[in-house]
Design a protein around this motif. Structure first.
Motif, PDB file in Angstrom:
ATOM      1  N   UNK A  49       0.827  -1.208   0.000  1.00 35.10           N
ATOM      2  CA  UNK A  49       0.000   0.000   0.000  1.00 35.10           C
ATOM      3  C   UNK A  49       0.860   1.255   0.000  1.00 35.10           C
ATOM      4  N   UNK A  50       1.889   1.237   0.837  1.00 33.96           N
ATOM      5  CA  UNK A  50       2.820   2.364   0.931  1.00 33.96           C
ATOM      6  C   UNK A  50       3.500   2.616  -0.411  1.00 33.96           C
ATOM      7  N   UNK A  51       3.932   1.540  -1.053  1.00 35.46           N
ATOM      8  CA  UNK A  51       4.632   1.663  -2.328  1.00 35.46           C
ATOM      9  C   UNK A  51       3.715   2.232  -3.406  1.00 35.46           C
ATOM     10  N   UNK A  52       2.500   1.692  -3.502  1.00 37.27           N
ATOM     11  CA  UNK A  52       1.571   2.138  -4.534  1.00 37.27           C
ATOM     12  C   UNK A  52       1.232   3.622  -4.377  1.00 37.27           C
ATOM     13  N   UNK A  53       0.833   4.006  -3.162  1.00 36.85           N
ATOM     14  CA  UNK A  53       0.466   5.411  -2.924  1.00 36.85           C
ATOM     15  C   UNK A  53       1.674   6.327  -3.098  1.00 36.85           C
ATOM     16  N   UNK A  54       2.812   5.911  -2.570  1.00 36.35           N
ATOM     17  CA  UNK A  54       4.011   6.743  -2.660  1.00 36.35           C
ATOM     18  C   UNK A  54       4.485   6.945  -4.082  1.00 36.35           C
ATOM     19  N   UNK A  55       4.432   5.894  -4.892  1.00 30.32           N
ATOM     20  CA  UNK A  55       4.840   6.023  -6.294  1.00 30.32           C
ATOM     21  C   UNK A  55       3.897   6.960  -7.049  1.00 30.32           C
ATOM     22  N   UNK A 304       9.763   4.426   6.420  1.00 32.26           N
ATOM     23  CA  UNK A 304       9.329   4.335   5.030  1.00 32.26           C
ATOM     24  C   UNK A 304       8.099   5.201   4.761  1.00 32.26           C
ATOM     25  N   UNK A 305       7.310   5.418   5.778  1.00 33.59           N
ATOM     26  CA  UNK A 305       6.104   6.236   5.628  1.00 33.59           C
ATOM     27  C   UNK A 305       6.448   7.652   5.181  1.00 33.59           C
ATOM     28  N   UNK A 311       4.974  14.114  -0.456  1.00 33.81           N
ATOM     29  CA  UNK A 311       4.226  14.824  -1.516  1.00 33.81           C
ATOM     30  C   UNK A 311       2.952  15.492  -1.020  1.00 33.81           C
ATOM     31  N   UNK A 312       2.330  14.934   0.017  1.00 31.44           N
ATOM     32  CA  UNK A 312       1.110  15.545   0.542  1.00 31.44           C
ATOM     33  C   UNK A 312       1.403  16.919   1.135  1.00 31.44           C
ATOM     34  N   UNK A 313       2.594  17.079   1.699  1.00 33.44           N
ATOM     35  CA  UNK A 313       2.980  18.390   2.231  1.00 33.44           C
ATOM     36  C   UNK A 313       3.118  19.406   1.104  1.00 33.44           C
ATOM     37  N   UNK A 314       3.675  18.979  -0.035  1.00 31.06           N
ATOM     38  CA  UNK A 314       3.815  19.908  -1.157  1.00 31.06           C
ATOM     39  C   UNK A 314       2.441  20.396  -1.613  1.00 31.06           C
TER      40      UNK A 314
END
Length: 371
Positions: A49-55, A304-305, A311-314
């Motif tokens: 989940x982390x990988x998918x959202x982060x990518x 890793x989070x 990107x959410x901060x940007x």
């Protein structure tokens, strides 16, 4: 950052193996099998989940910076470099997720064993030193405004990004050298582990470097820069009734990104320091074993989070970034309208000519012609 949670399972256990959950360095011996089952059940979905959202998030940020026609500012170059580092880390995480899903059995070969884990280490150092450069840039912009203007050029920012990546690569060399694929005869399984063998000094040196160069030194620079920025902004507010809200907002974004990094990676650094104390016999290793096992794993996945949340901060805190997104959207709509108008005009012209071609000459009968 490459966290390496190597787990050595005791030789007496039936499932003996070296178990690793990350690529920075933290060695532990899991004492309760239920802990392992919990890891096997919870961690893989979390990583995927982390990988998918982060990518998706970091890919969006990189696409916005690449698509905008205006030249990037120095701060934006550093932020895009941070997004690139996070993106590269998240590309390697799915391999970890599959590795844990397979109960730590590594089936991707020696090259990917070294590559995937070294990318995580490189990302850690690249992220923290990119934040250092962002902090220094804010310091030059707000404290040394006139004296250091020549230093705040995009060409220098790009050079510093290259240097930061080279530094991350250099500091990841111990992991690249000692990361190996090993076959455990008792479990008849292949594992990707950090194998220091009898060179325990390598492990200790790596951990000390991680604490000092990966945390203490960067944090000191960031604190120094931030303190002077706060003082400079306070003095400007007192001396004039007009203050630049843009500078304040940009600086706030830098602080938020830095604070998020410290919150996510700080716990891991604490457990790394505790592991160092155990290695030098300052703490009793047996007493701290289980705490380091659990805390090391939790802190790694918390770290890793950070790559997914940046990107959410940007988007929510970066006014310039939102303006770029809005500008790209308006330009895309304008181009779409022009394209639609062109298509419509072509359609009208085409219809006119088609109808013209379909008009046939009409001959009117004249009775006089029959006479």
């Amino acid at each position: 950052m490459q966290l390496e949670l190597m787990e050595r399972i005791k030789p007496e256990a039936a499932t003996q193996a070296w178990f690793e959950n990350s690529s920075l360095i933290s060695t532990f011996e899991p004492s309760v099998s239920s802990d392992l089952e919990l890891v096997y059940t919870i961690v893989p979905p979390y990583i995927f989940t982390l990988s998918l959202l982060g990518l998706l998030f970091n890919g969006f940020v990189l696409a916005v910076f690449a698509a905008h026609k205006d030249r990037l500012t120095v701060a934006e170059i550093y932020l895009s470099n941070l997004a690139l580092a996070d993106f590269s880390l998240l590309c390697g995480l799915p391999f970890w997720g599959m590795n844990i899903l397979n109960k730590m059995a590594w089936s991707y070969g020696d090259v990917l064993c070294k590559l995937v884990n070294s990318v995580i280490v490189i990302n850690f150092y690249t992220s923290i030193y990119t934040l250092v450069m962002i902090s220094i840039d804010r310091y030059l912009a707000l404290v040394k405004t006139m004296k250091a203007r020549w230093l705040r050029q995009t060409v220098y920012a790009k050079m510093m990004c290259v240097i930061v990546w080279l530094l991350g690569l250099l500091l990841s060399i111990p992991s690249i050298i000692h990361r190996k694929v090993k076959f455990n005869e008792e479990s008849e399984t292949t594992y990707c582990v950090l194998d220091y063998a009898h060179e325990s000094s390598w492990k200790l040196s790596h951990q000390i470097l991680m604490n000092l160069l990966g945390f203490v030194l960067p944090v000191l620079v960031i604190v120094f820069s931030s303190w002077n920025i706060i003082k400079a902004l306070a003095q400007r507010t007192e001396s004039t009734t007009v203050h630049d809200t843009n500078d304040s907002k940009a600086t706030t974004l830098v602080y938020m990104v830095t604070l998020l990094f410290l919150l996510c990676w700080g716990p891991f650094q604490v457990f790394t320091f505790l592991d160092i104390l155990c290695d030098i016999k300052t703490l009793d290793e047996r007493s701290w074993s289980h705490t380091l096992d659990v805390g090391g794993q939790v802190s790694v996945y918390l770290g890793f989070l950070n790559s997914t949340l940046n990107p959410l901060l940007y988007v929510f805190s970066g006014q310039y970034f939102r303006r770029k997104v809005s500008s790209i959207y308006r330009r895309a709509r304008h181009q779409r309208r022009e394209s639609d108008m062109t298509t419509y005009q072509r359609s009208v012209v085409s219809t006119y000519f088609n109808r013209t071609e379909q008009i046939k000459p009409v001959v009117i009968f004249n009775p006089k012609d029959q006479m």
